[in-house]
Write a protein that holds these residues in place. Sequence first.
Motif, PDB file in Angstrom:
ATOM      1  N   GLY A 141       0.840  -1.076  -0.054  1.00  0.00           N
ATOM      2  CA  GLY A 141       0.114  -0.091   0.014  1.00  0.00           C
ATOM      3  C   GLY A 141       0.969   1.215  -0.009  1.00  0.00           C
ATOM      4  N   VAL A 142       0.237   2.366   0.040  1.00  0.00           N
ATOM      5  CA  VAL A 142       1.128   3.632   0.268  1.00  0.00           C
ATOM      6  C   VAL A 142       0.563   4.524   1.397  1.00  0.00           C
ATOM      7  CG1 VAL A 142       1.752   5.891  -0.930  1.00  0.00           C
ATOM      8  CG2 VAL A 142       1.460   3.872  -2.442  1.00  0.00           C
ATOM      9  N   ARG A 143       1.648   5.074   2.084  1.00  0.00           N
ATOM     10  CA  ARG A 143       1.255   5.631   3.305  1.00  0.00           C
ATOM     11  C   ARG A 143       2.146   6.889   3.239  1.00  0.00           C
ATOM     12  NH1 ARG A 143      -2.100   2.789   2.821  1.00  0.00           N
ATOM     13  NH2 ARG A 143      -3.069   1.252   4.358  1.00  0.00           N
ATOM     14  N   ASP A 144       1.721   7.929   3.330  1.00  0.00           N
ATOM     15  CA  ASP A 144       2.354   9.298   3.290  1.00  0.00           C
ATOM     16  C   ASP A 144       3.281   9.385   2.166  1.00  0.00           C
ATOM     17  OD1 ASP A 144       1.278  10.130   5.939  1.00  0.00           O
ATOM     18  OD2 ASP A 144       2.813   9.133   6.837  1.00  0.00           O
ATOM     19  N   GLY A 145       2.906   8.922   0.976  1.00  0.00           N
ATOM     20  CA  GLY A 145       3.709   8.857  -0.305  1.00  0.00           C
ATOM     21  C   GLY A 145       4.877   7.972  -0.391  1.00  0.00           C
ATOM     22  N   TRP A 146       4.885   7.005   0.544  1.00  0.00           N
ATOM     23  CA  TRP A 146       5.784   5.904   0.490  1.00  0.00           C
ATOM     24  C   TRP A 146       4.990   4.601   0.353  1.00  0.00           C
ATOM     25  CZ3 TRP A 146      11.288   6.638   0.978  1.00  0.00           C
ATOM     26  CH2 TRP A 146      11.645   7.994   1.311  1.00  0.00           C
ATOM     27  N   PRO A 147       5.735   3.833  -0.583  1.00  0.00           N
ATOM     28  CA  PRO A 147       5.290   2.482  -0.562  1.00  0.00           C
ATOM     29  C   PRO A 147       5.530   1.668   0.596  1.00  0.00           C
ATOM     30  CG  PRO A 147       6.872   2.692  -2.289  1.00  0.00           C
ATOM     31  CD  PRO A 147       6.688   3.888  -1.636  1.00  0.00           C
ATOM     32  N   VAL A 148       4.647   1.008   1.049  1.00  0.00           N
ATOM     33  CA  VAL A 148       4.998   0.131   2.450  1.00  0.00           C
ATOM     34  C   VAL A 148       4.417  -1.316   2.292  1.00  0.00           C
ATOM     35  CG1 VAL A 148       4.991   2.062   3.875  1.00  0.00           C
ATOM     36  CG2 VAL A 148       2.999   0.901   3.613  1.00  0.00           C
ATOM     37  N   ARG A 149       4.679  -2.188   3.137  1.00  0.00           N
ATOM     38  CA  ARG A 149       3.973  -3.650   3.134  1.00  0.00           C
ATOM     39  C   ARG A 149       3.109  -3.511   4.166  1.00  0.00           C
ATOM     40  NH1 ARG A 149       7.262  -9.319   3.318  1.00  0.00           N
ATOM     41  NH2 ARG A 149       8.771  -8.165   2.111  1.00  0.00           N
ATOM     42  N   LEU A 150       1.695  -3.971   3.709  1.00  0.00           N
ATOM     43  CA  LEU A 150       0.721  -3.903   4.481  1.00  0.00           C
ATOM     44  C   LEU A 150       0.374  -5.082   5.026  1.00  0.00           C
ATOM     45  CD1 LEU A 150      -2.024  -2.017   2.288  1.00  0.00           C
ATOM     46  CD2 LEU A 150      -0.371  -1.088   4.107  1.00  0.00           C
ATOM     47  N   ARG A 151       0.784  -6.274   4.435  1.00  0.00           N
ATOM     48  CA  ARG A 151       0.578  -7.737   5.020  1.00  0.00           C
ATOM     49  C   ARG A 151       1.646  -8.586   4.338  1.00  0.00           C
ATOM     50  NH1 ARG A 151      -4.554  -5.592   3.926  1.00  0.00           N
ATOM     51  NH2 ARG A 151      -4.551  -6.496   1.641  1.00  0.00           N
ATOM     52  N   PRO A 152       2.092  -9.484   4.999  1.00  0.00           N
ATOM     53  CA  PRO A 152       1.532 -10.259   6.282  1.00  0.00           C
ATOM     54  C   PRO A 152       1.798  -9.197   7.613  1.00  0.00           C
ATOM     55  CG  PRO A 152       3.390 -11.433   5.718  1.00  0.00           C
ATOM     56  CD  PRO A 152       3.120 -10.465   4.646  1.00  0.00           C
ATOM     57  N   GLN A 153       2.740  -8.363   7.617  1.00  0.00           N
ATOM     58  CA  GLN A 153       3.039  -7.627   8.642  1.00  0.00           C
ATOM     59  C   GLN A 153       3.472  -6.400   8.059  1.00  0.00           C
ATOM     60  OE1 GLN A 153       7.066  -7.805  10.811  1.00  0.00           O
ATOM     61  NE2 GLN A 153       5.710  -8.378  12.518  1.00  0.00           N
ATOM     62  N   TYR A 154       2.933  -5.122   8.728  1.00  0.00           N
ATOM     63  CA  TYR A 154       3.177  -3.805   8.447  1.00  0.00           C
ATOM     64  C   TYR A 154       4.774  -3.535   8.407  1.00  0.00           C
ATOM     65  CZ  TYR A 154       3.135   1.166   8.060  1.00  0.00           C
ATOM     66  OH  TYR A 154       3.384   2.544   7.637  1.00  0.00           O
ATOM     67  N   GLY A 155       5.328  -3.056   7.445  1.00  0.00           N
ATOM     68  CA  GLY A 155       6.667  -2.818   7.471  1.00  0.00           C
ATOM     69  C   GLY A 155       7.335  -2.455   6.148  1.00  0.00           C
ATOM     70  N   PRO A 156       8.675  -2.514   5.836  1.00  0.00           N
ATOM     71  CA  PRO A 156       9.359  -2.318   4.710  1.00  0.00           C
ATOM     72  C   PRO A 156       8.834  -3.376   3.765  1.00  0.00           C
ATOM     73  CG  PRO A 156      10.997  -3.167   6.274  1.00  0.00           C
ATOM     74  CD  PRO A 156       9.455  -3.057   6.923  1.00  0.00           C
ATOM     75  N   LEU A 157       9.187  -2.778   2.396  1.00  0.00           N
ATOM     76  CA  LEU A 157       9.006  -3.839   1.255  1.00  0.00           C
ATOM     77  C   LEU A 157      10.139  -5.029   1.461  1.00  0.00           C
ATOM     78  CD1 LEU A 157       8.034  -1.371  -1.664  1.00  0.00           C
ATOM     79  CD2 LEU A 157       6.421  -2.654   0.143  1.00  0.00           C
TER      80      LEU A 157
END
Length: 297
Positions: free
Chosen positions: A198-214
């Motif tokens: 997903g994208v948060r604050d203009g940055w792509p991030v990992r939503l699942r399986p755990q929120y964090g970096p790609l």
Amino acid sequence: MVTARMMARHRRAAVLCRQAGRTGAALLAAVVTLTGCRDRAGEASGRPTSDAAVSVASREIRKVDFANLEWFDSTFGSTVKLVDGSAWHAAGNDTGGWQWNLLGRPQFADVDGDGHEDAVAGLASSGDMAMGQAWYVWLWRDGRAQQLRVPVVASTRCDRRIESVTAVPHGFEVQAFLFVDGDSCAGGGSVPITYVVGVRDGWPVRLRPQYGPLDTCDPGKLTVALHPQGKPVLYTSPDVRSPTVEPAAHYDALLVDEYAADPALSPELDWVLGIAVSGDRRVCGWARADQVRGAWH
């Protein structure tokens, strides 16, 4: 068509995941959570169970001609203008030049929650003995598509092979293969992983399986324990402008690889990717080297 090679890869992946499981339930959970390793049903923990369409305010981005846009290419760190889906730049030497081609079809989903559909599209790059593939998010902002420079997944000659990038509710699902010890460049990786971007604050991030970096925090490679004295901050990208994984906290240890752990081996590193350990919890994130490496031993 399922080939013998594909079957062999999946058998190897199953063996690796089973081997991880033999060390205990907590480690198995960490492997699945941190890598997105698919289980026997071929699913990642936390994968969306519904493919229902999500209501959006606009789908204007579907009119964008991605085959005739200016792109940023992370493989060569350059900007290129595609014409009818491809571009070619002569090198003026024996290397021949550089070539770019659009990959597959764009996928669409509202990944930043603003009510407008966004897109993900892929670009293949080759030249000067290098080659790569990368998929990028294009956000719909102010009536036009804007590319995020950090790819949701990237592959090089000796890095992970990208299997697919598809739209799911509120994000894009990436399926790829992780390299492990013994894999060759020709093999393309053997452990299948899945995660949702997903994208948060203009940055792509990992939503699942755990929120964090790609980036993938591989428990098999991040094994050296650092013991920060303070409360390091974990980020989703090696940049203080990126979203944090969680508030600053004290951790029992931060597991990193040997190269990142020792300042004598890598004095130039400003950031390290690690697994923060707190009891049975395992959290993947980027930490500033000056916050964590002073405690290496």
